[in-house]
Scaffold this active site. Sequence first.
Site, PDB file in Angstrom:
ATOM      1  N   ASP A   1      42.835 -27.255  32.891  1.00 47.58           N
ATOM      2  CA  ASP A   1      41.767 -27.191  31.894  1.00 47.58           C
ATOM      3  C   ASP A   1      41.496 -28.609  31.371  1.00 47.58           C
ATOM      4  O   ASP A   1      42.319 -29.174  30.660  1.00 47.58           O
ATOM      5  CB  ASP A   1      42.204 -26.268  30.755  1.00 47.58           C
ATOM      6  CG  ASP A   1      41.128 -26.082  29.694  1.00 47.58           C
ATOM      7  OD1 ASP A   1      40.083 -26.773  29.744  1.00 47.58           O
ATOM      8  OD2 ASP A   1      41.325 -25.223  28.809  1.00 47.58           O
TER       9      ASP A   1
ATOM     10  N   HIS B   1      39.270 -24.381  32.440  1.00 48.05           N
ATOM     11  CA  HIS B   1      39.153 -23.718  31.145  1.00 48.05           C
ATOM     12  C   HIS B   1      38.928 -22.211  31.294  1.00 48.05           C
ATOM     13  O   HIS B   1      39.418 -21.418  30.505  1.00 48.05           O
ATOM     14  CB  HIS B   1      37.990 -24.353  30.372  1.00 48.05           C
ATOM     15  CG  HIS B   1      37.885 -23.894  28.955  1.00 48.05           C
ATOM     16  ND1 HIS B   1      38.903 -24.067  28.043  1.00 48.05           N
ATOM     17  CD2 HIS B   1      36.896 -23.245  28.285  1.00 48.05           C
ATOM     18  CE1 HIS B   1      38.534 -23.559  26.872  1.00 48.05           C
ATOM     19  NE2 HIS B   1      37.335 -23.052  27.000  1.00 48.05           N
TER      20      HIS B   1
ATOM     21  N   SER C   1      39.771 -20.349  23.519  1.00 47.34           N
ATOM     22  CA  SER C   1      38.743 -21.368  23.350  1.00 47.34           C
ATOM     23  C   SER C   1      38.221 -21.357  21.908  1.00 47.34           C
ATOM     24  O   SER C   1      39.019 -21.443  20.975  1.00 47.34           O
ATOM     25  CB  SER C   1      37.632 -21.122  24.375  1.00 47.34           C
ATOM     26  OG  SER C   1      36.735 -22.206  24.423  1.00 47.34           O
TER      27      SER C   1
END
Lengths: 384, 384
Positions: free
Chosen positions: A320, A353, A151
């Site tokens: 995600d 995610h 991320s």
Amino acid sequence: MSSIGIVSPQAMRFAEPLRLQGGGALADYTLVYETYGTLNADKSNAVLVCHALNASHHVAGTYEGDPKSTGWWNSMVGPGKPLDTDRFFVIGVNNLGSCFGSTGPMHLNPATNKPYGASFPVVTVEDWVAAQARLADALGIAQFAAVMGGSLGGMQALAWSIMFPDRLRHCVVIASTPKLSAQNIAFNDVARQAILSDPDYCGGDFYAHGVVPKNGLRVARMVGHITYLSNDDMAEKFGRKLRNAAETNAYKFDFGIDFEIESYLRYQGDKFSEYFDANTYLLITKALDYFDPAREFGGSLTRALACTTADFFVASFTTDWRFSPERSREIVEALVCNRRRVTYAEIDAPHGHDAFLLEDERYMNMVRAYYQRIWEAMPVKGQA
Amino acid sequence: MSSIGIVSPQAMRFAEPLRLQGGGALADYTLVYETYGTLNADKSNAVLVCHALNASHHVAGTYEGDPKSTGWWNSMVGPGKPLDTDRFFVIGVNNLGSCFGSTGPMHLNPATNKPYGASFPVVTVEDWVAAQARLADALGIAQFAAVMGGSLGGMQALAWSIMFPDRLRHCVVIASTPKLSAQNIAFNDVARQAILSDPDYCGGDFYAHGVVPKNGLRVARMVGHITYLSNDDMAEKFGRKLRNAAETNAYKFDFGIDFEIESYLRYQGDKFSEYFDANTYLLITKALDYFDPAREFGGSLTRALACTTADFFVASFTTDWRFSPERSREIVEALVCNRRRVTYAEIDAPHGHDAFLLEDERYMNMVRAYYQRIWEAMPVKGQA
């Protein structure tokens, strides 16, 4: 495969000012970090792990006397784990502006002798990487075997590959994106507005008022959390289950909690608002929004990545929707255009995610295989 | 094809208590409504249009002296338009709990002589439909040619087909869902928490304090608005465009507005917080969350729709991620299982959930064709 055991953080002070992308400088600052494993003789086995929004330098292991204090990537980093600390010397570093130890908004500004508060400078992914590079200098690490992150951490790894091409042999970018979309920015701005409009934010000066903008932080976390989970996973885990299902299983007809998903999200929001700093939240969402290495190359990510020399491992997760596989593929395509060596894994995982933090077997095996390759390519393997 | 011209709302008071799904009753209430076109001799050409979250009875036309006051579905309803007011007698009715005229939280509770505030009962889609049916009674309409709505309005149309099967010949359900998902509920709860935790909400009693929980409403609207737009449409309209693009085109490095999307969303939030009532927002999101006709049939939508007799028109939009085509297909499948006549249109449109309010040619043509069919099947066609 065992846990890394008891760990403890270290701190390093830097007295030389760090010039910032937004102008100005941070005159004097401290970075808190942890290390796991042992640096080998030629210092070639170091791996830097960069953290995302609400994490820290505490990547793996637990703290003395606090068995629940497990690091955020403990499934990934440890003896015999995908990033094997019997082979690699792993560094987790807390970023500037954070609320977990490194210099941040709650610390005293030496110029005023008051907490920085909202006057803490807006720092960027590139500023963080510049600060991390100084830590590497201080630790005598000229080149990392890999810089790795998920991320926002993946953005830092990507920035390393651009800013310091010869200081990393491998760049590991997981569940990330080369830039936020309008929708991503929109969600971040909702979170910021929730915090900024909480009267207890006090213009960022809440430390002096003995309050915390908990309501704002809570809403910010709730909306963020929705974007971390997949729609399907939420449907499966919560669906329309009522919290009182075991008792009456009836609607309450008030504004309290009816559904399990409400209970879960409010709990997550409450918990978060008790430990996270509001100014840090604002700073980190801004760093996310600003990251866009293609920007100074007329929007061409290919040109932005032309200077890189590392090999890349890029991974994304099918469900995600925050940073979808499409976004990882943009990175891969730009690397391929530059004839970089890139391994890409698009992992079919249900957890949205958040999958990058979870112990999915295929995911773990792919990372393990990649580090195996890094290990095999190292001329001097032994730890010191 | 011309606009419907000047219109004016009417009000009807009901003195007989309306028993509510959540228990209790509304003793005395008023419904505000508008009508367009003329009711024919056998009263067979009436169409009820149900509104969604932030709309009202003002479906089409403009108000005297206020040329900007165009109704929310003006592209759909009017002379020569898809729902042709030269043929049909169209009724728009404002729902209970709204802030646009019908009895709501800002009105005086006759029992206390104070505004209802948060004590206004939590009303459901079914309560709204029951109230609408009384209005139909009062207007002498035994059976609608069609009941029609988009989003939350579509839920009302669906509820009509279940609660009063013989009072509508056609049911038109656009961009809707048979029930909210966990993710839908989660976004609603974020909005509610933003409002409830705004100190100016004053436990729902803000009218007495001369304040309005604008910050909460603003955040609620911002997060809602994100879910109305498609990711692609947002990317195309806003992308990462900076608001100061024409001047410096540089990041500001503060918590003000950098991106166009922030400017747009904050503007939408500000505007909304100036006219919408916070208690109404809470009530309407609860009505959305609670709607689930399959609930009392062990989760079987097929069984829930077994009692229907209307023909159905169901439409969805490909880029709608709030109520995706999949959710409309659930309705269609349950109807097909019941051997109902159903026309389903899955419209390839870029504008996400908001598409149902916009003038997409294919969409308009399909609704037009469906009303043509309704018209052709009517034995007595002429207006009175």
